[in-house]
Scaffold this motif. Structure first.
Motif, PDB file in Angstrom:
ATOM      1  N   THR A   1       0.836  -1.198   0.000  1.00 36.12           N
ATOM      2  CA  THR A   1       0.000   0.000   0.000  1.00 36.12           C
ATOM      3  C   THR A   1       0.877   1.258   0.000  1.00 36.12           C
ATOM      4  OG1 THR A   1      -1.592  -1.251   1.303  1.00 36.12           O
ATOM      5  CG2 THR A   1      -1.970   1.117   1.114  1.00 36.12           C
ATOM      6  N   ALA A   2       0.568   2.174  -0.898  1.00 38.19           N
ATOM      7  CA  ALA A   2       1.327   3.424  -1.014  1.00 38.19           C
ATOM      8  C   ALA A   2       0.455   4.599  -0.576  1.00 38.19           C
ATOM      9  CB  ALA A   2       1.779   3.620  -2.458  1.00 38.19           C
ATOM     10  N   PHE A   3       1.038   5.450   0.237  1.00 36.34           N
ATOM     11  CA  PHE A   3       0.342   6.626   0.762  1.00 36.34           C
ATOM     12  C   PHE A   3       1.081   7.877   0.315  1.00 36.34           C
ATOM     13  CE2 PHE A   3      -0.390   3.152   3.607  1.00 36.34           C
ATOM     14  CZ  PHE A   3      -1.677   3.302   4.093  1.00 36.34           C
ATOM     15  N   VAL A   4       0.333   8.930   0.079  1.00 35.54           N
ATOM     16  CA  VAL A   4       0.974  10.217  -0.169  1.00 35.54           C
ATOM     17  C   VAL A   4       0.551  11.167   0.942  1.00 35.54           C
ATOM     18  CG1 VAL A   4      -0.838  11.034  -1.755  1.00 35.54           C
ATOM     19  CG2 VAL A   4       1.460  11.999  -1.911  1.00 35.54           C
ATOM     20  N   THR A   5       1.478  12.039   1.345  1.00 32.05           N
ATOM     21  CA  THR A   5       1.201  12.904   2.493  1.00 32.05           C
ATOM     22  C   THR A   5       1.737  14.311   2.275  1.00 32.05           C
ATOM     23  OG1 THR A   5       1.434  13.062   4.906  1.00 32.05           O
ATOM     24  CG2 THR A   5       3.349  12.289   3.713  1.00 32.05           C
ATOM     25  N   ASP A   6       1.036  15.253   2.882  1.00 27.25           N
ATOM     26  CA  ASP A   6       1.485  16.650   2.900  1.00 27.25           C
ATOM     27  C   ASP A   6       1.032  17.233   4.236  1.00 27.25           C
ATOM     28  OD1 ASP A   6       2.022  19.322   2.598  1.00 27.25           O
ATOM     29  OD2 ASP A   6       0.940  19.571   0.715  1.00 27.25           O
ATOM     30  N   ASP A   7       1.874  17.080   5.250  1.00 24.38           N
ATOM     31  CA  ASP A   7       1.519  17.511   6.607  1.00 24.38           C
ATOM     32  C   ASP A   7       2.108  18.884   6.905  1.00 24.38           C
ATOM     33  OD1 ASP A   7       0.271  15.117   7.213  1.00 24.38           O
ATOM     34  OD2 ASP A   7       1.937  14.323   8.398  1.00 24.38           O
ATOM     35  N   PRO A   8       1.301  19.777   7.528  1.00 25.86           N
ATOM     36  CA  PRO A   8       1.910  21.009   8.025  1.00 25.86           C
ATOM     37  C   PRO A   8       2.840  20.704   9.210  1.00 25.86           C
ATOM     38  CG  PRO A   8      -0.428  20.933   8.594  1.00 25.86           C
ATOM     39  CD  PRO A   8      -0.144  19.722   7.752  1.00 25.86           C
ATOM     40  N   LEU A   9       3.907  21.464   9.329  1.00 33.65           N
ATOM     41  CA  LEU A   9       4.885  21.281  10.402  1.00 33.65           C
ATOM     42  C   LEU A   9       4.936  22.526  11.270  1.00 33.65           C
ATOM     43  CD1 LEU A   9       7.860  19.906   8.244  1.00 33.65           C
ATOM     44  CD2 LEU A   9       6.008  18.623   9.316  1.00 33.65           C
ATOM     45  N   THR A  10       5.038  22.288  12.578  1.00 29.12           N
ATOM     46  CA  THR A  10       5.143  23.404  13.515  1.00 29.12           C
ATOM     47  C   THR A  10       6.292  23.134  14.486  1.00 29.12           C
ATOM     48  OG1 THR A  10       3.573  22.344  15.010  1.00 29.12           O
ATOM     49  CG2 THR A  10       2.652  23.908  13.412  1.00 29.12           C
ATOM     50  N   GLU A  11       6.659  24.183  15.217  1.00 30.76           N
ATOM     51  CA  GLU A  11       7.770  24.048  16.171  1.00 30.76           C
ATOM     52  C   GLU A  11       7.306  23.555  17.533  1.00 30.76           C
ATOM     53  OE1 GLU A  11      11.494  27.034  16.439  1.00 30.76           O
ATOM     54  OE2 GLU A  11       9.722  27.845  15.450  1.00 30.76           O
ATOM     55  N   THR A  12       5.994  23.700  17.792  1.00 33.02           N
ATOM     56  CA  THR A  12       5.417  23.218  19.051  1.00 33.02           C
ATOM     57  C   THR A  12       4.262  22.275  18.688  1.00 33.02           C
ATOM     58  OG1 THR A  12       3.721  24.924  19.237  1.00 33.02           O
ATOM     59  CG2 THR A  12       5.902  25.486  20.104  1.00 33.02           C
ATOM     60  N   PRO A  13       3.798  21.451  19.658  1.00 39.08           N
ATOM     61  CA  PRO A  13       2.721  20.517  19.317  1.00 39.08           C
ATOM     62  C   PRO A  13       1.373  21.178  19.034  1.00 39.08           C
ATOM     63  CG  PRO A  13       3.490  20.201  21.597  1.00 39.08           C
ATOM     64  CD  PRO A  13       4.369  21.228  20.978  1.00 39.08           C
ATOM     65  N   ASP A  14       1.249  22.456  19.345  1.00 39.92           N
ATOM     66  CA  ASP A  14      -0.020  23.171  19.179  1.00 39.92           C
ATOM     67  C   ASP A  14      -0.423  23.211  17.698  1.00 39.92           C
ATOM     68  OD1 ASP A  14      -2.134  24.919  19.051  1.00 39.92           O
ATOM     69  OD2 ASP A  14      -1.108  26.575  20.082  1.00 39.92           O
ATOM     70  N   ARG A  15      -1.628  22.733  17.460  1.00 39.87           N
ATOM     71  CA  ARG A  15      -2.164  22.684  16.095  1.00 39.87           C
ATOM     72  C   ARG A  15      -2.218  24.067  15.435  1.00 39.87           C
ATOM     73  NH1 ARG A  15      -7.590  19.127  15.063  1.00 39.87           N
ATOM     74  NH2 ARG A  15      -7.228  18.797  12.864  1.00 39.87           N
ATOM     75  N   ASN A  16      -2.396  25.102  16.268  1.00 39.26           N
ATOM     76  CA  ASN A  16      -2.531  26.457  15.713  1.00 39.26           C
ATOM     77  C   ASN A  16      -1.225  27.244  15.718  1.00 39.26           C
ATOM     78  OD1 ASN A  16      -5.380  26.160  15.272  1.00 39.26           O
ATOM     79  ND2 ASN A  16      -5.611  26.292  17.498  1.00 39.26           N
ATOM     80  N   ALA A  17      -0.136  26.566  16.048  1.00 40.56           N
ATOM     81  CA  ALA A  17       1.170  27.247  16.027  1.00 40.56           C
ATOM     82  C   ALA A  17       1.518  27.612  14.580  1.00 40.56           C
ATOM     83  CB  ALA A  17       2.229  26.326  16.615  1.00 40.56           C
ATOM     84  N   PRO A  18       2.379  28.613  14.393  1.00 39.77           N
ATOM     85  CA  PRO A  18       2.743  29.000  13.029  1.00 39.77           C
ATOM     86  C   PRO A  18       3.355  27.824  12.255  1.00 39.77           C
ATOM     87  CG  PRO A  18       3.645  30.563  14.626  1.00 39.77           C
ATOM     88  CD  PRO A  18       3.044  29.435  15.411  1.00 39.77           C
ATOM     89  N   ILE A  19       2.986  27.702  11.001  1.00 42.11           N
ATOM     90  CA  ILE A  19       3.511  26.626  10.149  1.00 42.11           C
ATOM     91  C   ILE A  19       4.916  27.021   9.675  1.00 42.11           C
ATOM     92  CG2 ILE A  19       3.188  25.444   7.924  1.00 42.11           C
ATOM     93  CD1 ILE A  19       0.146  25.623   8.470  1.00 42.11           C
ATOM     94  N   ILE A  20       5.864  26.142   9.917  1.00 43.36           N
ATOM     95  CA  ILE A  20       7.255  26.447   9.546  1.00 43.36           C
ATOM     96  C   ILE A  20       7.722  25.648   8.319  1.00 43.36           C
ATOM     97  CG2 ILE A  20       7.912  27.116  11.883  1.00 43.36           C
ATOM     98  CD1 ILE A  20       9.346  24.301  11.978  1.00 43.36           C
ATOM     99  N   GLY A  21       6.842  24.781   7.836  1.00 46.39           N
ATOM    100  CA  GLY A  21       7.204  24.002   6.657  1.00 46.39           C
ATOM    101  C   GLY A  21       6.202  22.900   6.456  1.00 46.39           C
ATOM    102  N   ARG A  22       6.500  22.010   5.512  1.00 44.49           N
ATOM    103  CA  ARG A  22       5.594  20.902   5.242  1.00 44.49           C
ATOM    104  C   ARG A  22       6.391  19.624   5.078  1.00 44.49           C
ATOM    105  NH1 ARG A  22       0.540  23.253   4.658  1.00 44.49           N
ATOM    106  NH2 ARG A  22      -0.255  21.140   4.453  1.00 44.49           N
ATOM    107  N   GLY A  23       5.768  18.535   5.506  1.00 43.67           N
ATOM    108  CA  GLY A  23       6.372  17.217   5.311  1.00 43.67           C
ATOM    109  C   GLY A  23       5.656  16.556   4.142  1.00 43.67           C
ATOM    110  N   GLN A  24       6.320  16.516   2.992  1.00 43.42           N
ATOM    111  CA  GLN A  24       5.669  16.034   1.768  1.00 43.42           C
ATOM    112  C   GLN A  24       6.383  14.799   1.249  1.00 43.42           C
ATOM    113  OE1 GLN A  24       6.036  19.620  -0.598  1.00 43.42           O
ATOM    114  NE2 GLN A  24       4.079  20.405   0.146  1.00 43.42           N
ATOM    115  N   GLY A  25       5.609  13.760   0.936  1.00 44.38           N
ATOM    116  CA  GLY A  25       6.258  12.574   0.382  1.00 44.38           C
ATOM    117  C   GLY A  25       5.352  11.371   0.331  1.00 44.38           C
ATOM    118  N   ILE A  26       5.987  10.215   0.343  1.00 51.62           N
ATOM    119  CA  ILE A  26       5.235   8.967   0.243  1.00 51.62           C
ATOM    120  C   ILE A  26       5.717   7.945   1.281  1.00 51.62           C
ATOM    121  CG2 ILE A  26       4.691   9.200  -2.217  1.00 51.62           C
ATOM    122  CD1 ILE A  26       6.924   7.343  -2.901  1.00 51.62           C
TER     123      ILE A  26
END
Ligand SMILES: *[C@@H]1O[C@H](CO)[C@@H](O)[C@H](O)[C@H]1NC(C)=O
Ligand SMILES: *[C@@H]1O[C@H](CO)[C@@H](O)[C@H](O)[C@H]1NC(C)=O
Ligand SMILES: *[C@@H]1O[C@H](CO)[C@@H](O)[C@H](O)[C@H]1NC(C)=O
Length: 177
Positions: free
Chosen positions: A67-92
């Motif tokens: 099974t192959a998955f594709v992902t594009d997750d927002p990344l933050t510096e703290t666990p808080d969902r509403n923290a500023p996005i500092i990048g993205r984790g993109q891949g498979i």
């Protein structure tokens, strides 16, 4: 023609040797540590992770080989969902163990924060996906992370099965110039 060619080649070699020497003394190997939080939604309208291929007739789950998955997750510096996005984790991810335990991870960390804007880190390796801490290699990078190599650990920080939302803590250690 041949006589003319030799001195030019020597000149090129001499210049190459000189410039290599200059690079070595200018560039110093640095080590960078960081903790990033991946915010992952595995189902619903705002998914950031989705299975895109798998074996016909089988359920396309993490535990199913092929099974192959594709992902594009927002990344933050703290666990808080509403923290500023500092990048993205993109891949498979591809479940690559016949027994479904190991997944092959190919993820780019694409930075958009001020400090590393435009730079990337490349994560590649097998992940023992059901273990508490998964360690994968960092094989390269671009921008400020040129020639990077190192490793990253992933651990689940928060899991909300009701909304398929999870937060993964990723600690990265890389050496780069
Ligand atoms: C999905 O995202 C939209 C836009 O941000 C938001 O309004 C909506 O509530 C989200 N839906 C869920 C189920 O989280
Ligand atoms: C990152 O770079 C892009 C394109 O070069 C630019 O538009 C953006 O404003 C930059 N972001 C930050 C936070 O510096
Ligand atoms: C990741 O780093 C945090 C501190 O930033 C630490 O508390 C945690 O134990 C680290 N995780 C692993 C798996 O090393």
């Amino acid at each position: 023609m041949a006589l003319n060619f030799v001195p030019k080649l020597l000149l090129v070699l001499a210049f190459a040797a000189f410039s290599t020497g200059a690079r070595r003394s200018e560039l110093e190997l640095k080590e960078t540590h960081m903790s990033l939080f991946f915010h992952d939604i595995a189902a619903g309208p705002n998914f950031t992770l989705i299975p895109v291929a798998g074996i016909a007739g089988k359920l396309w789950t993490f535990a199913q080989f092929g099974t192959a998955f594709v992902t594009d997750d927002p990344l933050t510096e703290t666990p808080d969902r509403n923290a500023p996005i500092i990048g993205r984790g993109q891949g498979i991810y591809v479940t690559s163990g016949l027994d479904g335990r190991n997944t092959h991870v190919l993820i780019s960390i694409v930075f958009t924060n001020k400090k590393y804007n435009g730079s990337t880190l490349e994560i590649q390796g097998t992940s023992k996906q059901f273990e508490k801490v998964r360690e994968v290699s960092v094989v390269s990078g671009t921008g400020q992370f040129r020639f990077a190599r190192g490793y990253a650990t992933f651990e689940t920080y928060l899991l909300d099965p009701a909304t398929f939302y999870s937060v993964e803590r990723c600690n990265v250690t890389v050496q780069h110039y």
